[in-house]
Structure formats: structure tokens, C-alpha cells
Design a protein around this motif. Structure first.
Motif, PDB file in Angstrom:
ATOM      1  N   ASP A  45      50.672  45.789  43.368  1.00 43.83           N
ATOM      2  CA  ASP A  45      49.328  45.748  43.939  1.00 43.83           C
ATOM      3  C   ASP A  45      48.500  46.952  43.502  1.00 43.83           C
ATOM      4  O   ASP A  45      47.403  47.184  44.021  1.00 43.83           O
ATOM      5  CB  ASP A  45      49.416  45.722  45.476  1.00 43.83           C
ATOM      6  CG  ASP A  45      50.062  44.441  45.987  1.00 43.83           C
ATOM      7  OD1 ASP A  45      49.849  43.384  45.352  1.00 43.83           O
ATOM      8  OD2 ASP A  45      50.808  44.505  46.990  1.00 43.83           O
ATOM      9  N   TYR A  91      40.095  37.042  43.992  1.00 45.91           N
ATOM     10  CA  TYR A  91      39.861  37.412  45.392  1.00 45.91           C
ATOM     11  C   TYR A  91      38.764  36.527  45.981  1.00 45.91           C
ATOM     12  O   TYR A  91      37.845  36.088  45.279  1.00 45.91           O
ATOM     13  CB  TYR A  91      39.419  38.877  45.501  1.00 45.91           C
ATOM     14  CG  TYR A  91      40.410  39.871  44.938  1.00 45.91           C
ATOM     15  CD1 TYR A  91      41.446  40.368  45.722  1.00 45.91           C
ATOM     16  CD2 TYR A  91      40.294  40.320  43.615  1.00 45.91           C
ATOM     17  CE1 TYR A  91      42.350  41.298  45.208  1.00 45.91           C
ATOM     18  CE2 TYR A  91      41.187  41.244  43.097  1.00 45.91           C
ATOM     19  CZ  TYR A  91      42.216  41.728  43.895  1.00 45.91           C
ATOM     20  OH  TYR A  91      43.099  42.632  43.386  1.00 45.91           O
ATOM     21  N   ASP A  92      38.848  36.302  47.305  1.00 42.65           N
ATOM     22  CA  ASP A  92      37.768  35.592  47.991  1.00 42.65           C
ATOM     23  C   ASP A  92      36.730  36.595  48.483  1.00 42.65           C
ATOM     24  O   ASP A  92      36.820  37.801  48.203  1.00 42.65           O
ATOM     25  CB  ASP A  92      38.307  34.720  49.128  1.00 42.65           C
ATOM     26  CG  ASP A  92      38.953  35.525  50.248  1.00 42.65           C
ATOM     27  OD1 ASP A  92      38.761  36.772  50.286  1.00 42.65           O
ATOM     28  OD2 ASP A  92      39.649  34.924  51.084  1.00 42.65           O
ATOM     29  N   SER A 136      36.231  37.909  51.271  1.00 38.71           N
ATOM     30  CA  SER A 136      36.724  38.953  52.184  1.00 38.71           C
ATOM     31  C   SER A 136      37.595  39.974  51.469  1.00 38.71           C
ATOM     32  O   SER A 136      38.048  40.933  52.078  1.00 38.71           O
ATOM     33  CB  SER A 136      37.528  38.306  53.318  1.00 38.71           C
ATOM     34  OG  SER A 136      38.738  37.748  52.817  1.00 38.71           O
ATOM     35  N   GLY A 137      37.843  39.751  50.161  1.00 38.77           N
ATOM     36  CA  GLY A 137      38.681  40.664  49.403  1.00 38.77           C
ATOM     37  C   GLY A 137      40.144  40.312  49.436  1.00 38.77           C
ATOM     38  O   GLY A 137      40.984  41.083  48.935  1.00 38.77           O
ATOM     39  N   ALA A 138      40.469  39.155  50.017  1.00 36.50           N
ATOM     40  CA  ALA A 138      41.866  38.731  50.078  1.00 36.50           C
ATOM     41  C   ALA A 138      42.270  38.070  48.763  1.00 36.50           C
ATOM     42  O   ALA A 138      41.467  37.385  48.116  1.00 36.50           O
ATOM     43  CB  ALA A 138      42.071  37.768  51.235  1.00 36.50           C
ATOM     44  N   VAL A 139      43.529  38.261  48.386  1.00 36.07           N
ATOM     45  CA  VAL A 139      44.064  37.617  47.186  1.00 36.07           C
ATOM     46  C   VAL A 139      44.241  36.136  47.456  1.00 36.07           C
ATOM     47  O   VAL A 139      44.914  35.747  48.428  1.00 36.07           O
ATOM     48  CB  VAL A 139      45.412  38.249  46.778  1.00 36.07           C
ATOM     49  CG1 VAL A 139      46.030  37.490  45.599  1.00 36.07           C
ATOM     50  CG2 VAL A 139      45.245  39.714  46.427  1.00 36.07           C
ATOM     51  N   ILE A 140      43.656  35.295  46.587  1.00 34.07           N
ATOM     52  CA  ILE A 140      43.814  33.848  46.757  1.00 34.07           C
ATOM     53  C   ILE A 140      44.611  33.221  45.602  1.00 34.07           C
ATOM     54  O   ILE A 140      44.946  32.036  45.651  1.00 34.07           O
ATOM     55  CB  ILE A 140      42.455  33.149  46.874  1.00 34.07           C
ATOM     56  CG1 ILE A 140      41.571  33.450  45.651  1.00 34.07           C
ATOM     57  CG2 ILE A 140      41.755  33.558  48.171  1.00 34.07           C
ATOM     58  CD1 ILE A 140      40.257  32.674  45.647  1.00 34.07           C
ATOM     59  N   ARG A 153      46.528  34.172  41.346  1.00 30.09           N
ATOM     60  CA  ARG A 153      46.648  35.042  40.185  1.00 30.09           C
ATOM     61  C   ARG A 153      46.535  34.213  38.909  1.00 30.09           C
ATOM     62  O   ARG A 153      47.210  33.183  38.779  1.00 30.09           O
ATOM     63  CB  ARG A 153      47.981  35.793  40.203  1.00 30.09           C
ATOM     64  CG  ARG A 153      48.130  36.742  41.385  1.00 30.09           C
ATOM     65  CD  ARG A 153      49.516  37.382  41.418  1.00 30.09           C
ATOM     66  NE  ARG A 153      49.660  38.232  42.597  1.00 30.09           N
ATOM     67  CZ  ARG A 153      49.362  39.524  42.639  1.00 30.09           C
ATOM     68  NH1 ARG A 153      48.906  40.119  41.537  1.00 30.09           N
ATOM     69  NH2 ARG A 153      49.515  40.232  43.744  1.00 30.09           N
ATOM     70  N   THR A 158      50.253  29.237  42.869  1.00 27.58           N
ATOM     71  CA  THR A 158      49.706  30.586  43.072  1.00 27.58           C
ATOM     72  C   THR A 158      49.256  31.230  41.768  1.00 27.58           C
ATOM     73  O   THR A 158      48.706  32.339  41.794  1.00 27.58           O
ATOM     74  CB  THR A 158      50.755  31.495  43.738  1.00 27.58           C
ATOM     75  OG1 THR A 158      51.851  31.697  42.831  1.00 27.58           O
ATOM     76  CG2 THR A 158      51.264  30.878  45.039  1.00 27.58           C
TER      77      THR A 158
END
Length: 636
Positions: free
Chosen positions: A196, A278-279, A281-285, A287, A353
Motif C-alpha cells: 500500500d 479509487y472511488d 471517498s478514496g477507497a480502493v475499488i 487494481r 479485483t
């Protein structure tokens, strides 16, 4: 380190030699470059009219490939990338690729994995046994040779693919696919592969690039035999040295290959990267990559071939009169290839993913049996006439046919063509003492010539589809080779070739425009190349000393069939000194002493058709920088 031991008796001799090496390499891989060695032995027994020689050779050796590197920013070709990947020391080889996992689906639909280590490089283990018999039966010279080779090769290398890209532009190219796979994408970001930890390309070059890890494995064998008879025949029109013979061989190999593409930083010993979606909100959606992998099993192949070859040959050297010699030779070869190729199809391995497994090659379970027979005939005729001990002239005409190789039966839809060439040369020669000069004019015409290539697909990462490019080529030129022994202790050697290598009448069935190659210079072939080598030889007490310099030059070449991107001309300077005394020899050799920059090729995976989008190469394989070698030898 090399060594040779010899023992002799009245009719027999034994020699054992070999070498062991360890080399960190001319470029900084982050791991040793070459390691391994070879041992060889031969036993010779002299008979009353000839000799018998048995030789055995065993090789177990690793060496790492150096492949092209980016040298300038494609968005600003005048901007060097030297501060990120050093021109003389940098390489895309990296410790990050010492433990790679390569996944592919077998013919039963099962997911298989292999582990690769780039430091293994090209690992060849091979055993060869040979037997040679020569004898003179009242002027009939009989020679019989036989040999058998068996071994295996494991090949690990990291290949160049396409030019580096602006990091944001590269990420934007995946927006549609990522949105379809993961949902609305607000932004992309880079991390060090498998972590990360954020990576900012703009803190460095602002670029990212891809490379292709190749894992190839093959076992091979070869058995061959040659029988010939020679005799000198005196006639009323001069003497003939006649030689006739037959050659036969059986050989084959199996092969497996899987290629996997990685995203890397633009740097020497690059780290692998992940491109993350990222979405808002900054979350990983999701790769785009997976542990640095852009395309899993981008190319996949397997197969096996067995081949036989039989040849008949004859040649004659005719001393027609004092000063006049005519020679001619002919060789006819017949080939029979049999084997199979394992079919592949495109599949999605189903990991939602990541995009890295969406366009994976997989074995379908279908085996395609193939066979191919071909034959070629090669011949040559030459003449030499010496007007005196100092002046002479010579000429030669030759015809060469090169058959398709046995791997055509282990390939899917291969380009099968027998290349043919006719060559003519005529020359003058002069000799006086230790000085000489040869001037040779030559013309070679290729019809057809096979310039087919494997094109890299930047979407799927595939690099195993042959693009047929068949046409003609001609090379017209003159070659100079000479030496001027100006004193007993100083000699100047030189060689120069001036030619015009160009293509004509190309054909292509895959959409590329063959007319754009008409009349163009053959890729990577210079019009002018040559060398100068002054040498000084003298004695100092009991020590024999030789000092020499060397200048080599190559003119401009091109990376591509369309001659859009040039490889600039370059010249290098080298020097050396050798000292010999009794059984000792010490040699110091330096190459490219002034760190001249030069490229031997561009990026053949991506530029062979239309270049790199620039007038001069921004991606290529650089020559080595300044380097010095010390060699110490003792004979006993």
C-alpha cells in the motif's frame, strides 16, 4: 579462469581444459551477471596412416541478457533519462524480478503456476561427445566424424516492450476498462507492487513503462555424422583437389514458454508498480495490475519437434596453371520436420479485483500435429589469378538458400519461406612483405527475403503473433582490407566497407503498407563501417611487448522497416598492451575509452515496423561504456 592440461606419448595424447567464471556484469543488475563453467577433454591416437580423436565437452553456465533501455523522454526527445537509468550502467534487470510468479491455465482447465528468477538468466546444461577418424589410403584421404549432443536450456529474461508513458496518460488509458470492471473510478494512483506504499512518478521522471518477463524451457538433442573422401588428381590441365561427402543429422527439442508483462518505474534496477483505482471517498475499488503484473500469461506456447536432415556435397579446387586457381562447390540438403504445437485461446481467469487476468492466454487442450519437408541447394564458383607475387585478382559467384527452421512445426500459423540469395564479388589484391591490400566489390540480391516479425500488442500484451513481411533486398558495396607495415615495429591495419543495403518489392497480408519500405535501408545495417588498428611490437630485454590502439565506426542505421527512426552513427576507441615472457602472458585491454554513446538496436518488440515516433531512437540497446580487462595466462 581457464586451464588446459596436456599429456603426450609417442602415439597418443590427452588434453583436458575448461573454465570457471563469475562476473558481476557490465551493467548493474543488482545480482551477478555470469556464473558457471565448462570442462572439455580429448584423447587422440595416431595410427600408421592417420588418427582417431575422441572429445567430450560438458557445459553448465548462466548468463544474463542485457536488453534495450529508454534513453530519452518520448514527450520531449531532447530530454535525457540518464539521471534515472544510466546510459552506460543502467538496466531494466532488477532484484524485484528474482521471485516472480507466473500463472497460466493448462489444457485441462487447471490453473498452474511457475516461479521465475531473473538471476538464472540463460542457463544451459549440455553434454557433447564427438569422434573423428582421419586416414590416408595411398592418396585417398578419408574423414569420418560423428557426434551426439543432449542438454536443456532454461531462459529467464526481462524484455523491452513499448516507449515509456506519461504516468497520468498511462492510467487514463485504463479508465473505461476499470469503470466497467469496478464501477465509477474517481482517480488512479500508483503503489509499489504488492504493497500500500504510494509511489509518485512525478517525484522522478513523471513516466512509467512496461516490460515483459519471459520464462522459456527447452530440452534438446542432436546426433550427426559426416563421411568424406578427398584426393589430389594430376591431369594434363593442372591438378584437382576433389572432396565429396555425405552428412546426416537427427535433432529435436521440446519447448514451453510463458510471457508475463510488468509495470515498472523508469529507473535502473526498477521496482515493479501497481496501478490502483479509487472511488470518490478514496477507497480502493480495484487494481489494474496485480503485484506488478499488467498481463498474466500474455503469450503462451508449447510444442515438440523432431527433424532429420541429409546432405550430399562436393567441391573441387583446380590449379589450372601457375597463378590461376578455380574452385567450385555444391551442397544439396533435404529436411523433414515432424512435431506438434499446443493451441492457445484467450480467457478471463475470473479475478474481479484486477484487470491483469482479463486477456490471458490458456492452453485449449488441442494439439496440432504438423509436418513439413523442404530441400535447398547451395553452390559457389570462384577464381583467383596472381599476375605476380605482389598482384592478383579474384572473383566469386554464390547461391545461398536458407530453409525455414524446425520450429515451424511447433508454431501456430508460422510464416514458412525459404530465403534465397545470389552473391557476386570481384576483387584486386596487393602484397609486399608484411603489407597487403584487398579491394572487393560485391553485390547480393535476396529474393525472397523473410523479414517477418512478432508484433507487440499493447492492449493484450501478446507478443507471439507473426506478421509476414516478404520481399526482396539488394546490397551493393565495396570492401577494403589492408595492412601497412611501415617499419619493423609499427603496423597499421584497417578495414572499411561502404554499401547500400536496401529493400524492394515487399508484400504483407496483415494491413501494414509494404510500399513504405520500398527502397529503404535494411534495419540495423549501416552503409559505412570500418576500423583502424595501429600496433607497436618491440622487445624489452626478454619480454615481447605489443601495444595497440583501435578505432571502430558505424554510420547511421534505422530501427524500422519504414526508416522513420534512426540509430545515430558512432565511433569508439580502444587500446591494449600484451607482455609475453617465457610461459607467461599478461594482457590489459580497454574498450570505449572515451565513453562514446552508441546503440546497437532500438526496441525490436515495438519499433520494427514504423519506428518509435521520433526521428532518432529514444529507446535502444546501448554499447558498453569504458571498461578494462586484465588477463593473465601461464602455459605448461
Amino acid at each position: 579462469m581457464a586451464s588446459t592440461i596436456q599429456e603426450r606419448s609417442e602415439k597418443a595424447s590427452v588434453a583436458v581444459g575448461g573454465f570457471i567464471r563469475q562476473h558481476d556484469g557490465y551493467r548493474d543488475n543488482g545480482f551477478p551477471n555470469d556464473r558457471g563453467g565448462q570442462i572439455r577433454a580429448n584423447i587422440r591416437h595416431d595410427t600408421n596412416n592417420g588418427s582417431i580423436k575422441l572429445n567430450v565437452n560438458y557445459v553448465n553456465d548462466h548468463n544474463v541478457f542485457y536488453l534495450p533501455i529508454p534513453i530519452a523522454d518520448p514527450n520531449n526527445p531532447g530530454k535525457s533519462l540518464d539521471q534515472y537509468i544510466d546510459y552506460f550502467d543502467g538496466t531494466m534487470n532488477s532484484p524485484s524480478l528474482r521471485n516472480v510468479n507466473l500463472f497460466y491455465r493448462d489444457g485441462n482447465g487447471q490453473l498452474q503456476s511457475r516461479t521465475g528468477d531473473l538471476a538464472d538468466g540463460r542457463h544451459m546444461e549440455m553434454m557433447n561427445v564427438g569422434l573423428r577418424y582421419e586416414a590416408d589410403f595411398d592418396g585417398w584421404l578419408v574423414s569420418a566424424k560423428a557426434g551426439y549432443t543432449q542438454g536443456k536450456v532454461k531462459f529467464q529474461a526481462f524484455y523491452s516492450t513499448t516507449n515509456p508513458s506519461d504516468a497520468d496518460a498511462y492510467a487514463a488509458g485504463f479508465l473505461d476498462r476499470a469503470t466497467s470492471a469496478f464501477g465509477p473510478v474517481a482517480s488512479f494512483g500508483y503503489t509499489l507492487a504488492g504493497t500500500d506504499t504510494a509511489y509518485d512518478p512525478y517525484a522522478a521522471s513523471g513516466l512509467v513503462m512496461t516490460g515483459q518477463y519471459r520464462d522459456i524451457e527447452s530440452s534438446f538433442y542432436s546426433a550427426q555424422g559426416d563421411l568424406s573422401v578427398a584426393r589430389r588428381i594430376e591431369t594434363g590441365l593442372g591438378s584437382h583437389d576433389v572432396n565429396i561427402g555425405a552428412y546426416a543429422a537427427a535433432y529435436g527439442q521440446d519447448k514451453f514458454a510463458v510471457y508475463q508483462n510488468y509495470l515498472i518505474e523508469v529507473a535502473g534496477q526498477p521496482r515493479t508498480l501497481d496501478l490502483v483505482a479509487y472511488d470518490a471517498s478514496g477507497a480502493v475499488i480495484g487494481r489494474v495490475t496485480d503485484d506488478g503484473v499488467v498481463n498474466r500469461a500474455a503469450s503462451l506456447s508449447g510444442g515438440e519437434t523432431d527433424a532429420t536432415m541429409f546432405a550430399l556435397y562436393a567441391n573441387d579446387t583446380w590449379d589450372l596453371s601457375p597463378g590461376l586457381t578455380i574452385d567450385a562447390g555444391i551442397r544439396h540438403e533435404r529436411y523433414d520436420y515432424r512435431g506438434y504445437a499446443v493451441e492457445t485461446v484467450e480467457v478471463n481467469l475470473g479475478d474481479e479485483t484486477t484487470l491483469s487476468d482479463d486477456t490471458t492466454r490458456a492452453f485449449s487442450g488441442v494439439t496440432i500435429n504438423q509436418k513439413h519437408k523442404t530441400n535447398v541447394t547451395n553452390w559457389t564458383v570462384g577464381a583467383n589469378y596472381d599476375f605476380s607475387r605482389s598482384f592478383g585478382m579474384y572473383g566469386r559467384a554464390s547461391h545461398l538458400e536458407t530453409p525455414p527452421n524446425s520450429q515451424t512445426v511447433t508454431s501456430i500459423n508460422p510464416t514458412i519461406i525459404t530465403s534465397k540469395a545470389d552473391q557476386y564479388e570481384v576483387g584486386l589484391k596487393f602484397a609486399s612483405g608484411r603489407s597487403y591490400l584487398y579491394v572487393t566489390g560485391f553485390y547480393t540480391y535476396y529474393d525472397p527475403i523473410n523479414s517477418s516479425f512478432f508484433a507487440y500488442d499493447p492492449v493484450t500484451g501478446r507478443n507471439d503473433v507473426s506478421i509476414p513481411f516478404i520481399g526482396e533486398a539488394q546490397v551493393l558495396g565495396v570492401e577494403f582490407d589492408g595492412a601497412a607495415a611501415l617499419t619493423d615495429w609499427f603496423t597499421l591495419n584497417g578495414a572499411l566497407t561502404v554499401s547500400d543495403p536496401k529493400y524492394k518489392n515487399f508484400q504483407n497480408a496483415n494491413g501494414a503498407d509494404p510500399s513504405l519500405a520500398e527502397g529503404n535501408q535494411i534495419p540495423r545495417q549501416p552503409k559505412v563501417y570500418g576500423s583502424l588498428r595501429p600496433s607497436f611490437n618491440f622487445m624489452a630485454g626478454d619480454t615481447d611487448i605489443s601495444v595497440y590502439g583501435r578505432y571502430t565506426y558505424q554510420s547511421r542505421r534505422y530501427t524500422d522497416l519504414y526508416n522513420n527512426t534512426a540509430l545515430p552513427a558512432y565511433g569508439t576507441v580502444g587500446a591494449g598492451i600484451t607482455l609475453r615472457r617465457d610461459n607467461w602472458q599478461v594482457q590489459v585491454v580497454g574498450d570505449n575509452l572515451f565513453n562514446e554513446k552508441g546503440l546497437t538496436e532500438g526496441d525490436p518488440r515495438g519499433d520494427i515496423l514504423s519506428g518509435q515516433g521520433t526521428t532518432e531512437a529514444i529507446y535502444g540497446r546501448p554499447i558498453f561504456g569504458r571498461n578494462v580487462r586484465l588477463v593473465v595466462k601461464k602455459s605448461w
